[in-house]
Design an enzyme around this catalytic site. Structure first.
Site, PDB file in Angstrom:
ATOM      1  N   LYS A 195       1.044   4.812   6.893  1.00 32.47           N
ATOM      2  CA  LYS A 195       0.439   5.610   5.816  1.00 32.47           C
ATOM      3  C   LYS A 195       1.084   7.001   5.815  1.00 32.47           C
ATOM      4  O   LYS A 195       1.823   7.371   6.727  1.00 32.47           O
ATOM      5  CB  LYS A 195      -1.074   5.766   6.037  1.00 32.47           C
ATOM      6  CG  LYS A 195      -1.860   4.473   6.133  1.00 32.47           C
ATOM      7  CD  LYS A 195      -1.934   3.710   4.828  1.00 32.47           C
ATOM      8  CE  LYS A 195      -2.750   2.432   4.979  1.00 32.47           C
ATOM      9  NZ  LYS A 195      -2.716   1.601   3.746  1.00 32.47           N
TER      10      LYS A 195
ATOM     11  N   SER B 106       0.804  -1.230   0.000  1.00 28.25           N
ATOM     12  CA  SER B 106       0.000   0.000   0.000  1.00 28.25           C
ATOM     13  C   SER B 106       0.835   1.276   0.000  1.00 28.25           C
ATOM     14  O   SER B 106       0.308   2.349  -0.276  1.00 28.25           O
ATOM     15  CB  SER B 106      -0.940   0.014   1.209  1.00 28.25           C
ATOM     16  OG  SER B 106      -0.209   0.151   2.416  1.00 28.25           O
TER      17      SER B 106
END
Length: 267
Positions: free
Chosen positions: A149, A78
């Site tokens: 993230k 990701s």
């Protein structure tokens, strides 16, 4: 019959002969003690010394992991191409200490319990404590509640995107994501328009088409926002594999005028 003269000769011989028991034993013990003392003063490690050293090392490692820096493994794609599955990174736990704040553009490691996952997902009990201890030492894989993230918006920011083909804007300023967005990816395949609450963060993966991030939790109770207090640390360095060694600097795109280069009131 032994004469008196013979008795005197035998007595003289006995007196001339050295003792064979008490004195010899004393000398043997003295030599043995000297050898033993020499061995102890030679600096050899005793088992209790080794145990003490091991205990000090474990304590030092725990203190570093708890307050300074902690290693984490990247679990998925990701964050490509910034981070790859299996990369080991170091989360700087002092980055936001002593008045520091999470800033837009930072790559952060955080606990997603209560935002990306329901609060009930948090492990409890003695087993959870043991696992947490092993994770701190790097002896067990990181918990499934830990995410990495990039921070796109902080408290007070308005973050918007109209959908495919459009750029993300922060407080009305288009965000230049060319430094980190995965090749071939769009900024977002779905549209959104959010105002980040005070004390919260809006986070997204760099590989947008392969990232479940704040966009995927918009309709949930937490609204996709991550509490700033759940941030474990700022990802500052990739340390493994050796070919991926690098520092994770804040991209230049977040230094644009109009409010996308600073930090909000996220605490």
């Amino acid at each position: 019959m032994v004469s008196a003269a013979e008795d005197e000769v035998d007595g003289a011989q006995a007196a001339a002969e050295p003792p064979t028991d008490g004195k010899a034993n004393a000398e043997d013990e003295a030599r043995s003690g000297a050898r033993s003392g020499a061995g102890e003063s030679g600096g050899g490690w005793r088992p209790r010394d080794l145990l003490l050293l091991a205990g000090v090392c474990v304590l030092a490692l725990l203190l570093v992991n708890a307050f300074v820096a902690r290693p984490f493994a990247v679990p998925s794609e990701s964050m490509e191409n910034t981070l790859h599955p299996g990369d080991r990174l170091i989360a700087n736990k002092l980055a936001y200490a002593f008045g520091g704040h999470v800033q837009r553009g930072d790559v952060v490691v955080f606990d997603g319990t209560g935002s990306f996952l329901p609060s009930s997902a948090a492990a409890k009990g003695f087993g959870a404590s043991v696992r947490g201890f092993a994770e701190d030492l790097g002896l067990a894989p990181d918990s499934d509640t830990v995410y990495v993230k990039r921070v796109i918006g902080v408290g007070g920011d308005r973050v918007t995107c109209t959908g495919p083909g459009a750029r993300i804007t922060v407080n009305g300023v288009p965000l230049d994501e060319s430094d980190y967005l995965a090749p071939g990816d769009q900024p977002s395949s779905v549209g959104f328009d959010v105002v980040v609450p005070t004390g919260k963060l809006w986070v997204m993966g760099d590989h947008r088409s392969a990232s479940r991030d704040s966009r995927d939790h918009l309709g949930e109770p937490g609204g996709g926002f991550v509490p700033a207090g759940r941030v474990i640390g700022r990802a500052d360095w990739v340390v493994y594999p050796f070919g991926h060694w690098s520092s994770l600097d804040r991209p230049a795109g977040f230094a644009a005028p109009g409010g996308t280069g600073g930090h909000g009131d996220e605490r």
